[in-house]
Design a protein around this motif. Structure first.
Motif, PDB file in Angstrom:
ATOM      1  N   ASP A 169       0.854  -1.188   0.000  1.00  0.00           N
ATOM      2  CA  ASP A 169       0.000   0.000   0.000  1.00  0.00           C
ATOM      3  C   ASP A 169       0.891   1.239   0.000  1.00  0.00           C
ATOM      4  OD1 ASP A 169      -1.618   2.221   0.914  1.00  0.00           O
ATOM      5  OD2 ASP A 169      -3.087   0.769   1.623  1.00  0.00           O
ATOM      6  N   LEU A 170       0.605   2.185  -0.885  1.00  0.00           N
ATOM      7  CA  LEU A 170       1.441   3.377  -1.012  1.00  0.00           C
ATOM      8  C   LEU A 170       1.030   4.512  -0.068  1.00  0.00           C
ATOM      9  CD1 LEU A 170       1.897   3.210  -4.859  1.00  0.00           C
ATOM     10  CD2 LEU A 170       3.709   2.991  -3.157  1.00  0.00           C
ATOM     11  N   ASN A 171       0.205   4.192   0.878  1.00  0.00           N
ATOM     12  CA  ASN A 171      -0.122   5.105   1.985  1.00  0.00           C
ATOM     13  C   ASN A 171      -0.730   6.444   1.554  1.00  0.00           C
ATOM     14  OD1 ASN A 171       0.724   3.333   4.084  1.00  0.00           O
ATOM     15  ND2 ASN A 171       2.850   3.838   3.605  1.00  0.00           N
ATOM     16  N   VAL A 172      -1.584   6.377   0.555  1.00  0.00           N
ATOM     17  CA  VAL A 172      -2.372   7.561   0.211  1.00  0.00           C
ATOM     18  C   VAL A 172      -3.394   7.765   1.336  1.00  0.00           C
ATOM     19  CG1 VAL A 172      -4.084   8.482  -1.406  1.00  0.00           C
ATOM     20  CG2 VAL A 172      -2.075   7.252  -2.263  1.00  0.00           C
ATOM     21  N   TRP A 180       1.606   0.626 -10.463  1.00  0.00           N
ATOM     22  CA  TRP A 180       0.660   0.779  -9.362  1.00  0.00           C
ATOM     23  C   TRP A 180      -0.720   1.125  -9.894  1.00  0.00           C
ATOM     24  CZ3 TRP A 180      -1.682   5.584  -8.711  1.00  0.00           C
ATOM     25  CH2 TRP A 180      -1.048   6.688  -9.309  1.00  0.00           C
ATOM     26  N   SER A 181      -1.721   0.854  -9.106  1.00  0.00           N
ATOM     27  CA  SER A 181      -3.086   1.230  -9.468  1.00  0.00           C
ATOM     28  C   SER A 181      -3.789   1.711  -8.214  1.00  0.00           C
ATOM     29  CB  SER A 181      -3.844   0.051 -10.077  1.00  0.00           C
ATOM     30  OG  SER A 181      -4.034  -0.964  -9.108  1.00  0.00           O
ATOM     31  N   GLY A 182      -4.830   2.500  -8.402  1.00  0.00           N
ATOM     32  CA  GLY A 182      -5.551   3.019  -7.252  1.00  0.00           C
ATOM     33  C   GLY A 182      -6.849   3.692  -7.658  1.00  0.00           C
ATOM     34  N   ARG A 183      -7.476   4.254  -6.667  1.00  0.00           N
ATOM     35  CA  ARG A 183      -8.726   4.991  -6.892  1.00  0.00           C
ATOM     36  C   ARG A 183      -8.697   6.265  -6.066  1.00  0.00           C
ATOM     37  NH1 ARG A 183     -13.209   2.204  -8.898  1.00  0.00           N
ATOM     38  NH2 ARG A 183     -14.618   3.478  -7.652  1.00  0.00           N
ATOM     39  N   ALA A 184      -9.085   7.347  -6.688  1.00  0.00           N
ATOM     40  CA  ALA A 184      -9.259   8.604  -5.952  1.00  0.00           C
ATOM     41  C   ALA A 184     -10.649   8.613  -5.361  1.00  0.00           C
ATOM     42  CB  ALA A 184      -9.061   9.793  -6.886  1.00  0.00           C
ATOM     43  N   ALA A 185     -10.763   9.064  -4.122  1.00  0.00           N
ATOM     44  CA  ALA A 185     -12.092   9.157  -3.504  1.00  0.00           C
ATOM     45  C   ALA A 185     -12.897  10.240  -4.206  1.00  0.00           C
ATOM     46  CB  ALA A 185     -11.940   9.486  -2.022  1.00  0.00           C
ATOM     47  N   VAL A 238      -7.229   4.919 -11.403  1.00  0.00           N
ATOM     48  CA  VAL A 238      -5.976   5.481 -11.920  1.00  0.00           C
ATOM     49  C   VAL A 238      -4.907   4.392 -11.944  1.00  0.00           C
ATOM     50  CG1 VAL A 238      -4.144   7.187 -11.515  1.00  0.00           C
ATOM     51  CG2 VAL A 238      -6.527   7.774 -11.018  1.00  0.00           C
ATOM     52  N   LYS A 239      -4.058   4.417 -12.976  1.00  0.00           N
ATOM     53  CA  LYS A 239      -2.906   3.513 -13.048  1.00  0.00           C
ATOM     54  C   LYS A 239      -1.660   4.331 -13.341  1.00  0.00           C
ATOM     55  CE  LYS A 239      -5.450  -0.579 -14.596  1.00  0.00           C
ATOM     56  NZ  LYS A 239      -5.599  -1.601 -15.657  1.00  0.00           N
ATOM     57  N   GLY A 240      -0.533   3.845 -12.845  1.00  0.00           N
ATOM     58  CA  GLY A 240       0.711   4.571 -13.078  1.00  0.00           C
ATOM     59  C   GLY A 240       1.937   3.714 -12.812  1.00  0.00           C
TER      60      GLY A 240
END
Length: 196
Positions: free
Chosen positions: A72-75, A116-121, A135-137
């Motif tokens: 986890d990238l700790n966003v 990495w991949s994630g989602r913005a709230a 989002v992916k990066g």
């Protein structure tokens, strides 16, 4: 009576003694069998006399994949989340060298890419709904080297997929957290490499 000075051998005598010593030294394939002056058929390295280097490139790729994928990238939770999904483009060198006495030196100079991949709230940015937040990066890691200080490792964060507002948000958050998040895993890698 005058005290006598201790006898000093002449330079001629010294030369003869030196030549005599050289004549009894072992040569390749000759001399005392206790002298190890050639490669052993059984591949044994008695007392770790010779410098031995083990290539650990493959082990390093597998170990870093094991340590980093899923991290986890700790966003901040209120803004979304991001995690590492894949390790790719693994390049460089990694080895452990052992010299006489069994002293080990772990050496590495590596670069690689973490996807990495994630989602913005949705609530963290205006004009985003649930369909816009994925989002992916990538994180490009360079200068990950055993001779560098930790603050010399380089991290480049980029985004590839997602709506612009979500991409900007998560990219900025990952950039802020990436170093502190990855360093403990890099320290563990270096420690385990040294112990092999």
């Amino acid at each position: 009576a005058r005290a006598r000075l201790p006898h000093r051998p002449s330079s001629h005598a010294k030369t003869r003694a030196h030549i005599g010593a050289r004549s009894i030294m072992a040569k390749w394939g000759e001399g005392d069998s206790r002298w190890i002056v050639q490669e052993r058929d059984d591949g044994t390295n008695p007392n770790a006399w010779h410098w031995v280097e083990r290539n650990l490139f493959k082990w390093s790729e597998e170990k870093l994949t094991e340590l980093l994928v899923g991290v986890d990238l700790n966003v901040p939770v209120v803004e979304g989340y991001a995690k590492i999904t894949t390790l790719t483009k693994f390049e460089g060198d990694s080895s452990v060298s052992t010299r006489k006495g069994g002293k080990k030196f772990g050496c590495f100079d590596l670069s690689f890419t973490l996807k990495w991949s994630g989602r913005a709230a949705p609530s963290s940015a205006e004009d985003l709904d649930d369909d816009d937040v994925e989002v992916k990066g990538e994180i490009k890691v360079k200068e990950f080297c055993s001779t560098n200080d930790e603050d010399e490792y380089e991290y480049t964060v980029s985004v590839s997929d997602g709506k612009s507002e979500a991409k900007e948000l998560l990219k900025s958050r990952v950039e802020k957290t990436v170093e502190a998040t990855l360093l403990p895993y890099f320290r563990q890698f270096a420690s385990e490499l040294q112990a092999l």
